[in-house]
Enzyme design. Structure first.
Site, mmCIF file in Angstrom:
data_model
loop_
_atom_site.group_PDB
_atom_site.id
_atom_site.type_symbol
_atom_site.label_atom_id
_atom_site.label_comp_id
_atom_site.label_asym_id
_atom_site.label_seq_id
_atom_site.Cartn_x
_atom_site.Cartn_y
_atom_site.Cartn_z
ATOM 1 N N HIS A 72 0.841 -1.203 0.000
ATOM 2 C CA HIS A 72 0.000 0.000 0.000
ATOM 3 C C HIS A 72 0.875 1.252 0.000
ATOM 4 O O HIS A 72 1.721 1.418 0.863
ATOM 5 C CB HIS A 72 -0.920 0.007 1.221
ATOM 6 C CG HIS A 72 -2.103 -0.895 1.071
ATOM 7 N ND1 HIS A 72 -3.208 -0.828 1.880
ATOM 8 C CD2 HIS A 72 -2.359 -1.880 0.167
ATOM 9 C CE1 HIS A 72 -4.093 -1.743 1.493
ATOM 10 N NE2 HIS A 72 -3.590 -2.395 0.467
ATOM 11 N N TYR A 200 -9.425 5.122 7.538
ATOM 12 C CA TYR A 200 -9.606 5.393 8.969
ATOM 13 C C TYR A 200 -10.639 6.517 9.064
ATOM 14 O O TYR A 200 -10.409 7.608 8.550
ATOM 15 C CB TYR A 200 -8.299 5.878 9.600
ATOM 16 C CG TYR A 200 -7.236 4.806 9.775
ATOM 17 C CD1 TYR A 200 -6.391 4.452 8.728
ATOM 18 C CD2 TYR A 200 -7.061 4.171 11.007
ATOM 19 C CE1 TYR A 200 -5.405 3.489 8.898
ATOM 20 C CE2 TYR A 200 -6.071 3.208 11.181
ATOM 21 C CZ TYR A 200 -5.256 2.863 10.130
ATOM 22 O OH TYR A 200 -4.277 1.913 10.305
ATOM 23 N N LYS A 296 0.775 -0.536 15.121
ATOM 24 C CA LYS A 296 2.167 -0.601 15.563
ATOM 25 C C LYS A 296 2.542 -1.838 16.384
ATOM 26 O O LYS A 296 3.735 -2.144 16.514
ATOM 27 C CB LYS A 296 2.503 0.642 16.415
ATOM 28 C CG LYS A 296 2.575 1.919 15.619
ATOM 29 C CD LYS A 296 3.886 2.041 14.869
ATOM 30 C CE LYS A 296 3.826 2.995 13.711
ATOM 31 N NZ LYS A 296 3.659 2.377 12.401
HETATM 32 P P1 RFL Z 1 1.435 -12.349 21.301
HETATM 33 O O1 RFL Z 1 1.064 -12.386 19.858
HETATM 34 O O2 RFL Z 1 0.382 -12.081 22.282
HETATM 35 O O3 RFL Z 1 2.135 -13.746 21.628
HETATM 36 C C1 RFL Z 1 2.458 -14.129 22.951
HETATM 37 C C2 RFL Z 1 2.428 -15.637 23.024
HETATM 38 O O4 RFL Z 1 2.809 -16.041 24.338
HETATM 39 C C3 RFL Z 1 1.928 -17.085 24.762
HETATM 40 N N1 RFL Z 1 1.891 -17.106 26.242
HETATM 41 C C4 RFL Z 1 2.552 -18.012 26.990
HETATM 42 N N2 RFL Z 1 3.345 -19.032 26.665
HETATM 43 C C5 RFL Z 1 3.871 -19.775 27.668
HETATM 44 N N3 RFL Z 1 3.602 -19.541 28.991
HETATM 45 C C6 RFL Z 1 2.802 -18.520 29.365
HETATM 46 N N4 RFL Z 1 2.535 -18.287 30.657
HETATM 47 C C7 RFL Z 1 2.245 -17.698 28.343
HETATM 48 N N5 RFL Z 1 1.419 -16.630 28.346
HETATM 49 C C8 RFL Z 1 1.221 -16.286 27.069
HETATM 50 C C9 RFL Z 1 0.594 -16.726 24.128
HETATM 51 O O5 RFL Z 1 -0.268 -17.863 24.022
HETATM 52 C C10 RFL Z 1 1.044 -16.193 22.773
HETATM 53 O O6 RFL Z 1 1.094 -17.198 21.792
HETATM 54 O O7 RFL Z 1 2.595 -11.281 21.562
HETATM 55 P P2 RFL Z 1 3.804 -10.800 20.641
HETATM 56 O O8 RFL Z 1 4.521 -11.967 20.042
HETATM 57 O O9 RFL Z 1 4.532 -9.802 21.448
HETATM 58 O O10 RFL Z 1 3.103 -10.060 19.393
HETATM 59 C C11 RFL Z 1 2.393 -8.859 19.576
HETATM 60 C C12 RFL Z 1 1.233 -8.751 18.569
HETATM 61 O O11 RFL Z 1 0.480 -9.934 18.637
HETATM 62 C C13 RFL Z 1 0.349 -7.537 18.837
HETATM 63 O O12 RFL Z 1 1.102 -6.417 19.204
HETATM 64 C C14 RFL Z 1 -0.496 -7.141 17.587
HETATM 65 O O13 RFL Z 1 -1.418 -8.149 17.280
HETATM 66 C C15 RFL Z 1 -1.231 -5.827 17.817
HETATM 67 N N6 RFL Z 1 -2.097 -5.456 16.698
HETATM 68 C C16 RFL Z 1 -1.581 -4.875 15.554
HETATM 69 N N7 RFL Z 1 -0.262 -4.697 15.416
HETATM 70 C C17 RFL Z 1 0.256 -4.196 14.246
HETATM 71 O O14 RFL Z 1 1.487 -4.040 14.144
HETATM 72 N N8 RFL Z 1 -0.541 -3.857 13.176
HETATM 73 C C18 RFL Z 1 -1.882 -4.006 13.242
HETATM 74 O O15 RFL Z 1 -2.553 -3.760 12.239
HETATM 75 C C19 RFL Z 1 -2.461 -4.505 14.460
HETATM 76 N N9 RFL Z 1 -3.788 -4.684 14.579
HETATM 77 C C20 RFL Z 1 -3.470 -5.677 16.793
HETATM 78 C C21 RFL Z 1 -4.296 -5.269 15.708
HETATM 79 C C22 RFL Z 1 -4.038 -6.288 17.910
HETATM 80 C C23 RFL Z 1 -5.381 -6.489 17.974
HETATM 81 N N10 RFL Z 1 -5.886 -7.150 19.131
HETATM 82 C C24 RFL Z 1 -6.801 -8.222 19.073
HETATM 83 C C25 RFL Z 1 -5.258 -6.945 20.396
HETATM 84 C C26 RFL Z 1 -5.645 -5.445 15.759
HETATM 85 C C27 RFL Z 1 -6.208 -6.041 16.896
HETATM 86 C C28 RFL Z 1 -7.709 -6.171 16.903
HETATM 87 C C1 PHB Z 2 -6.261 -4.786 10.606
HETATM 88 O O1 PHB Z 2 -6.375 -4.966 9.382
HETATM 89 O O2 PHB Z 2 -6.554 -5.648 11.427
HETATM 90 C C2 PHB Z 2 -5.781 -3.469 11.102
HETATM 91 C C3 PHB Z 2 -5.305 -2.541 10.202
HETATM 92 C C4 PHB Z 2 -4.859 -1.298 10.671
HETATM 93 C C5 PHB Z 2 -4.916 -1.016 12.012
HETATM 94 C C6 PHB Z 2 -5.388 -1.963 12.907
HETATM 95 C C7 PHB Z 2 -5.821 -3.194 12.461
HETATM 96 O O3 PHB Z 2 -4.505 0.205 12.445
#
Ligand code: RFL
Ligand code: PHB
Length: 389
Positions: A72, A200, A296
């Site tokens: 993008h 957005y 982020k």
């Molecule tokens: P994770 O992905 O939460 O992985 C952590 C892992 O640790 C395990 N765990 C354990 N394992 C052993 N013993 C324990 N006691 C444990 N406790 C937990 C868990 O089961 C899991 O598998 O963390 P990590 O690796 O730091 O990654 C971070 C990302 O997942 C997170 O920051 C993003 O998903 C945030 N996020 C977004 N980030 C972006 O860069 N771009 C995006 O577009 C974006 N959109 C989003 C998002 C997060 C969202 N939600 C649901 C919070 C959109 C949403 C809706």
């Molecule tokens: C997504 O596609 O899940 C998404 C995209 C942009 C954001 C957050 C989530 O800022």
């Protein structure tokens, strides 16, 4: 069992750290509380910064990302129905790539499995020991049997609710937090996205986001009060609400269909300091949370582990602890900038319960400034596509 680095968590942070260390010849074991399918079933992030894409390329897992990811060159803001596109390519010659976190995770898991490296899924009661000293240990229970891993270092990559940060003596840790009074209700649908790029939207009824995973799969979000439950939101109610919050053209072009996933994510800003405690390091969501508005979270997890891998490689290669000593300060500087950007995006795009008419005019002025000033648009673009690693 013995290993050099015990990694807690097989999300993007843990898997990518494992891959970076593997390439440098440093042995790791990953402990994950959930099953592999459960981890792959979580629908989360969708936008990769250019630096994250380059990092994944360097680790040799970029093939599918380049074949299927959508590059993008810009993003759109829609403010009370007025739309403006920020052209990253023209403004700063950078891009982002839309490629689901699920896919990133799958690619990294496959690479790790292909190399025959150990990941222990469904590891219960993981506990961290002696990380203040030279010889840390991790204990866990698998199929009812207790095991111990002796290691040189522990990487806490276990997310916000993980055990790693909770194992640090509370007086050694300072935390900074802001909880927002709303969440994002998100749905995934097997229908083409409404537009080629992300939109957005700010509306007095609340924020909305039109995103995607592929040319045939869309992801949409609407801001909802923290007290809402997902059962209260039928697909029809969701589509009606989304249509109200976007401009007329977008509303008319929406291709709706049954949701294949629907969930509410709370919004939070959170940072823990410092991120090193002897031989334990925190990285990714274990160390910080950003509201998703700036896209982020996943990208910060990648930049954290890139720095951590570099520090550990320096330790093993040169017997120098300079890198590990500097890890916390180095990554916190980038983390706080991403926190600032995510907080700012959240504050201009959402409707807050206590926003008065003055506050709404300020939000509008932010939008008008962004759309009229190249300097402001470049600043937005630079932050959105990612500050240098
Ligand atoms: P994770 O992905 O939460 O992985 C952590 C892992 O640790 C395990 N765990 C354990 N394992 C052993 N013993 C324990 N006691 C444990 N406790 C937990 C868990 O089961 C899991 O598998 O963390 P990590 O690796 O730091 O990654 C971070 C990302 O997942 C997170 O920051 C993003 O998903 C945030 N996020 C977004 N980030 C972006 O860069 N771009 C995006 O577009 C974006 N959109 C989003 C998002 C997060 C969202 N939600 C649901 C919070 C959109 C949403 C809706
Ligand atoms: C997504 O596609 O899940 C998404 C995209 C942009 C954001 C957050 C989530 O800022």
């Amino acid at each position: 069992m013995r290993t050099k680095v015990a990694i807690i968590g097989s999300g993007p942070a843990g898997l990518l750290l494992g891959r970076l260390l593997e390439i440098a010849g440093i042995e790791t074991v990953i402990l994950e509380r959930r099953s592999q399918d459960y981890v792959l079933g979580r629908i989360r992030a969708g936008v990769l910064e250019q630096g994250t894409v380059e990092l994944l390329d360097r680790t040799g897992v970029g093939e599918k990302l380049h074949a299927e990811g959508l590059v993008h060159e810009g993003v759109e803001f829609c403010f009370d129905g007025d739309r403006h596109r920020f052209n990253f390519r023209d403004l700063i010659d950078r891009t982002v790539t839309v490629y689901g976190q699920t896919e990133v995770t799958r690619d990294l898991m496959q690479a790790r499995d292909g190399s025959g490296l150990t990941t222990i899924y469904e590891a219960e009661d993981v506990s961290l020991h002696d990380f203040a000293e030279e010889a840390p240990k991790v204990r866990y229970v698998k199929d009812g049997v207790e095991h111990q891993i002796a290691c040189d270092f522990i990487a806490g990559c276990d997310g916000y609710h993980g055990v790693s940060r909770a194992s640090v003596p509370q007086d050694a840790l300072r935390t900074f937090e802001r909880v927002y009074p709303f969440g994002w209700l998100g749905i995934l649908v097997d229908k083409p996205p409404v537009a080629d790029e992300l939109i957005y939207a700010h509306h007095e009824r609340g924020f909305a986001l039109c995103s995607m995973r592929s040319p045939t799969r869309s992801r949409y979000y609407v801001q909802v009060p923290s007290s809402d439950r997902v059962e209260e939101w039928s697909d029809q109610r969701f589509w009606d609400e989304l249509r109200r919050r976007v401009d007329g053209e977008t509303a008319d072009n929406l291709v709706t269909g049954p949701s294949i996933e629907k969930s509410i994510a709370p919004l939070r800003s959170f940072v823990a300091e410092p991120l090193r405690f002897g031989r334990l390091f925190l990285a990714g969501d274990a160390a910080h949370i950003v509201p998703p508005t700036g896209a982020k979270g996943l990208n910060l997890a990648a930049s954290d582990v890139a720095a951590l891998a570099e520090a550990l490689i320096e330790f093993y290669g040169e017997r120098s602890s300079a890198g590990i000593d500097g890890y916390s300060a180095r990554v916190l500087s980038r983390i706080w900038k991403a926190e600032r950007f995510s907080w700012w995006m959240t504050s201009i795009l959402h409707t807050f319960p206590d926003t008065d008419p003055f506050g709404r005019r300020i939000q509008r002025a932010e939008f008008d400034y962004l759309r009229s000033s190249t300097a402001a648009a470049r600043s937005l673009s630079e932050n959105y596509t990612g500050l240098p690693f």
